[in-house]
Design a protein around this motif. Structure first.
Motif, mmCIF file in Angstrom:
data_model
loop_
_atom_site.group_PDB
_atom_site.id
_atom_site.type_symbol
_atom_site.label_atom_id
_atom_site.label_comp_id
_atom_site.label_asym_id
_atom_site.label_seq_id
_atom_site.Cartn_x
_atom_site.Cartn_y
_atom_site.Cartn_z
ATOM 1 N N GLN A 67 0.830 -1.200 0.000
ATOM 2 C CA GLN A 67 0.000 0.000 0.000
ATOM 3 C C GLN A 67 0.869 1.257 0.000
ATOM 4 O O GLN A 67 0.617 2.204 -0.754
ATOM 5 N N GLU A 68 1.895 1.272 0.848
ATOM 6 C CA GLU A 68 2.783 2.432 0.867
ATOM 7 C C GLU A 68 3.634 2.499 -0.400
ATOM 8 O O GLU A 68 3.963 3.587 -0.879
ATOM 9 N N LEU A 69 3.990 1.327 -0.948
ATOM 10 C CA LEU A 69 4.805 1.293 -2.163
ATOM 11 C C LEU A 69 4.052 1.895 -3.344
ATOM 12 O O LEU A 69 4.633 2.621 -4.164
ATOM 13 N N VAL A 73 4.928 5.779 -5.749
ATOM 14 C CA VAL A 73 5.098 6.001 -7.188
ATOM 15 C C VAL A 73 4.824 7.474 -7.484
ATOM 16 O O VAL A 73 3.769 8.008 -7.127
ATOM 17 N N GLU A 74 5.755 8.131 -8.124
ATOM 18 C CA GLU A 74 5.627 9.564 -8.368
ATOM 19 C C GLU A 74 4.421 9.876 -9.252
ATOM 20 O O GLU A 74 4.260 9.316 -10.335
ATOM 21 N N GLY A 75 3.539 10.725 -8.745
ATOM 22 C CA GLY A 75 2.358 11.129 -9.489
ATOM 23 C C GLY A 75 1.098 10.350 -9.159
ATOM 24 O O GLY A 75 0.017 10.678 -9.669
ATOM 25 N N PHE A 76 1.195 9.307 -8.285
ATOM 26 C CA PHE A 76 0.027 8.474 -8.019
ATOM 27 C C PHE A 76 -0.856 9.005 -6.886
ATOM 28 O O PHE A 76 -2.018 8.617 -6.783
ATOM 29 N N THR A 251 -10.848 9.055 -16.067
ATOM 30 C CA THR A 251 -9.958 9.089 -17.238
ATOM 31 C C THR A 251 -8.504 9.393 -16.882
ATOM 32 O O THR A 251 -7.588 8.689 -17.345
ATOM 33 N N PRO A 252 -8.227 10.426 -16.049
ATOM 34 C CA PRO A 252 -6.820 10.681 -15.691
ATOM 35 C C PRO A 252 -6.167 9.509 -14.954
ATOM 36 O O PRO A 252 -4.990 9.209 -15.174
ATOM 37 N N ALA A 253 -6.932 8.840 -14.089
ATOM 38 C CA ALA A 253 -6.385 7.708 -13.331
ATOM 39 C C ALA A 253 -6.063 6.540 -14.251
ATOM 40 O O ALA A 253 -4.995 5.913 -14.135
ATOM 41 N N VAL A 254 -6.979 6.236 -15.176
ATOM 42 C CA VAL A 254 -6.751 5.135 -16.117
ATOM 43 C C VAL A 254 -5.550 5.444 -17.005
ATOM 44 O O VAL A 254 -4.716 4.568 -17.288
ATOM 45 N N THR A 255 -5.426 6.694 -17.446
ATOM 46 C CA THR A 255 -4.303 7.099 -18.301
ATOM 47 C C THR A 255 -2.974 6.936 -17.567
ATOM 48 O O THR A 255 -1.998 6.405 -18.121
ATOM 49 N N PHE A 256 -2.947 7.385 -16.307
ATOM 50 C CA PHE A 256 -1.712 7.285 -15.528
ATOM 51 C C PHE A 256 -1.345 5.827 -15.268
ATOM 52 O O PHE A 256 -0.187 5.432 -15.441
ATOM 53 N N CYS A 257 -2.321 5.010 -14.848
ATOM 54 C CA CYS A 257 -2.035 3.613 -14.503
ATOM 55 C C CYS A 257 -1.651 2.790 -15.734
ATOM 56 O O CYS A 257 -0.901 1.818 -15.625
ATOM 57 N N SER A 258 -2.174 3.159 -16.903
ATOM 58 C CA SER A 258 -1.810 2.434 -18.133
ATOM 59 C C SER A 258 -0.344 2.657 -18.498
ATOM 60 O O SER A 258 0.267 1.835 -19.179
ATOM 61 N N LYS A 259 0.238 3.784 -18.033
ATOM 62 C CA LYS A 259 1.648 4.054 -18.278
ATOM 63 C C LYS A 259 2.553 3.338 -17.284
ATOM 64 O O LYS A 259 3.746 3.170 -17.532
ATOM 65 N N HIS A 260 1.987 2.951 -16.118
ATOM 66 C CA HIS A 260 2.747 2.240 -15.076
ATOM 67 C C HIS A 260 1.946 1.017 -14.625
ATOM 68 O O HIS A 260 1.516 0.938 -13.474
ATOM 69 N N PRO A 261 1.717 0.048 -15.514
ATOM 70 C CA PRO A 261 0.815 -1.068 -15.172
ATOM 71 C C PRO A 261 1.327 -1.964 -14.040
ATOM 72 O O PRO A 261 0.539 -2.417 -13.202
ATOM 73 N N VAL A 262 2.632 -2.201 -13.997
ATOM 74 C CA VAL A 262 3.180 -3.092 -12.965
ATOM 75 C C VAL A 262 3.101 -2.434 -11.594
ATOM 76 O O VAL A 262 2.663 -3.046 -10.609
ATOM 77 N N GLN A 263 3.531 -1.153 -11.511
ATOM 78 C CA GLN A 263 3.536 -0.449 -10.228
ATOM 79 C C GLN A 263 2.133 -0.123 -9.730
ATOM 80 O O GLN A 263 1.968 0.213 -8.558
ATOM 81 N N THR A 264 1.135 -0.165 -10.587
ATOM 82 C CA THR A 264 -0.230 0.163 -10.173
ATOM 83 C C THR A 264 -1.116 -1.082 -10.120
ATOM 84 O O THR A 264 -1.466 -1.553 -9.039
ATOM 85 N N TYR A 265 -1.441 -1.649 -11.271
ATOM 86 C CA TYR A 265 -2.341 -2.804 -11.301
ATOM 87 C C TYR A 265 -1.688 -4.058 -10.706
ATOM 88 O O TYR A 265 -2.343 -4.837 -10.007
ATOM 89 N N LEU A 308 8.522 -1.258 10.169
ATOM 90 C CA LEU A 308 8.985 -1.579 8.814
ATOM 91 C C LEU A 308 8.825 -0.388 7.867
ATOM 92 O O LEU A 308 9.619 -0.213 6.939
ATOM 93 N N SER A 309 7.793 0.429 8.113
ATOM 94 C CA SER A 309 7.590 1.608 7.278
ATOM 95 C C SER A 309 8.767 2.565 7.393
ATOM 96 O O SER A 309 9.233 3.127 6.392
ATOM 97 N N PHE A 310 9.266 2.744 8.628
ATOM 98 C CA PHE A 310 10.425 3.623 8.813
ATOM 99 C C PHE A 310 11.704 2.990 8.256
ATOM 100 O O PHE A 310 12.620 3.696 7.840
ATOM 101 N N LEU A 311 11.784 1.642 8.252
ATOM 102 C CA LEU A 311 12.983 0.973 7.765
ATOM 103 C C LEU A 311 13.065 0.969 6.237
ATOM 104 O O LEU A 311 14.137 1.193 5.661
ATOM 105 N N PHE A 312 11.927 0.702 5.572
ATOM 106 C CA PHE A 312 11.937 0.518 4.126
ATOM 107 C C PHE A 312 11.700 1.806 3.339
ATOM 108 O O PHE A 312 12.057 1.883 2.164
ATOM 109 N N PHE A 313 11.056 2.787 3.960
ATOM 110 C CA PHE A 313 10.736 4.023 3.243
ATOM 111 C C PHE A 313 11.332 5.198 4.002
ATOM 112 O O PHE A 313 11.043 5.399 5.188
ATOM 113 N N ALA A 314 12.168 5.957 3.307
ATOM 114 C CA ALA A 314 12.863 7.085 3.934
ATOM 115 C C ALA A 314 11.852 8.150 4.347
ATOM 116 O O ALA A 314 11.073 8.632 3.533
ATOM 117 N N LYS A 315 11.883 8.506 5.635
ATOM 118 C CA LYS A 315 11.005 9.546 6.160
ATOM 119 C C LYS A 315 11.612 10.099 7.438
ATOM 120 O O LYS A 315 12.401 9.411 8.114
#
Length: 369
Positions: A67-69, A73-76, A251-265, A308-315
């Motif tokens: 979910q955090e991953l 994704v930039e722009g999601f 429409t904007p969501a479908v357009t964005f996710c179609s460009k990044h299918p692995v990271q989204t769908y 794990l959130s603090f370990l895997f994702f810089a914040k």
């Protein structure tokens, strides 16, 4: 008198089905605990506990990570509602598959009830997913731990309930922990936005209501878990689809996710699958060992998710997160204790004092001897 009594008795009969007769899957589930097609009833209690706890931690930790991953994704971040739409679609498919595997496929709960449950489910998961566009993931998890607060407020103003000192103390600890955690987040987190606090608070209120509505509907109409999942999420899917279409957000969501299918769908599929599996193990844990142990395990899982959130994702990090999180955990313990005061009897201050005095006298006597 005798004739009437005898004639009335012939209409009263109690029949006990033999073991060879087929039983309803709803009755059978009282004795058999089946998770993901595996019958856990044939294992001993220790093995059942190990399997359930392992399932809860494994699937929900993966769920939180994915979910955090997805939101990393930039722009999601603006497409939280679309992620919920995809998640509801997958849940509906999973529920349909599971429903086909049981004997009784009839819908028992009325459609009107499902429309209400679906609306609350949309509010719970949609607002929760969308809040991640404005909050750090640990802050969202801390808020989700504090469902007791809206439950108590609603109980006081709607039903006129009165709560004991343990419940009030739990709410106070949770409230202070939330305020402290949120202040820390607003101070050091560059992406903090008060909109996220409002969204997760509304999701919390919907989550506090939906549990009671689902429990009442399932008990009243004897509905199954798979039926509840299929109809509530499929109707919720239509709600979100209609909302995104009307607001031109599809429409904007479908357009964005179609460009990044692995990271989204791709991630959304695994995210939905692990969430679906995780709730199955939680329900099994509640059925076998009770809500007290289940709350303890899920609280530990949420704490591990934050770590794990603090370990895997810089914040940014501050120890104020730790102290405020411990306050929330204390509030959860007090809430569990208040509901199980007959099972968990903590020693009073007087009994502890008497015990210490007796031990001191015993040591003095032993030294004298």
């Amino acid at each position: 008198m005798d004739l009437k009594f005898n004639s009335s008795r012939k209409y009263v009969s109690i029949s006990v089905p033999s073991k060879s007769q087929a039983m309803s899957p709803h009755i059978k589930s009282v004795d058999d605990v089946v998770v993901l097609g595996f019958n856990l009833s044939k294992f001993n209690k220790a093995t059942q506990f190990f399997i359930c706890v392992s399932g809860v931690f494994l699937f929900y930790l993966i769920y939180g990570y994915l979910q955090e991953l997805i939101f990393s994704v930039e722009g999601f971040k603006p497409f939280g509602w679309y992620l919920t739409l995809v998640q509801f679609g997958f849940y509906s498919i999973f529920g349909l598959i599971e429903l086909q595997l049981i004997q009784d496929k009839r819908r028992r709960i009325p459609g009107k009830t499902y429309m209400i449950i679906a609306f609350l489910t949309v509010g719970t998961m949609g607002l929760s997913n969308t809040s991640l566009g404005y909050l750090n993931y640990p802050t969202q998890v801390i808020f989700k731990c504090c469902k007791l607060i809206p439950v108590m407020i609603g109980g006081v103003f709607i039903q006129g309930k009165r709560y004991n000192i343990a419940d009030v103390s739990a709410a106070v600890c949770m409230s202070l922990g939330l305020i402290w955690f949120t202040l820390a987040d607003s101070t050091i987190a560059p992406n903090f936005d008060l909109t996220g606090v409002v969204l997760i608070s509304l999701a919390l209120c919907a989550d506090a209501v939906i549990g009671n509505v689902q429990e009442k509907a399932m008990k009243l109409h004897n509905g199954s878990n798979s039926e509840m999942v299929l109809y509530s999420y499929s109707i919720g899917f239509l709600y979100i689809l209609l909302g995104l279409t009307c607001t031109s957000g599809l429409t904007p969501a479908v357009t964005f996710c179609s460009k990044h299918p692995v990271q989204t769908y791709g991630y959304a599929f695994l995210f939905s699958l692990t969430g679906y599996f995780g709730i199955s193990f939680v329900l099994a844990l509640i059925k076998i060992f009770g809500a007290l142990l289940a709350v303890t395990v899920t609280t530990g899982r949420k704490a591990m998710t934050i770590v794990l959130s603090f370990l895997f994702f810089a914040k940014p990090f501050t120890f104020q997160y730790v102290w405020s999180g411990l306050l929330v955990v204390l509030g959860i313990f007090l809430n569990v204790y208040s509901k199980n005061m007959d099972k968990l009897r903590l020693p009073s201050v007087r009994s502890l004092w008497n015990k210490c005095t007796e031990e001191k006298q015993t040591r003095t006597l032993s030294q004298t001897v």
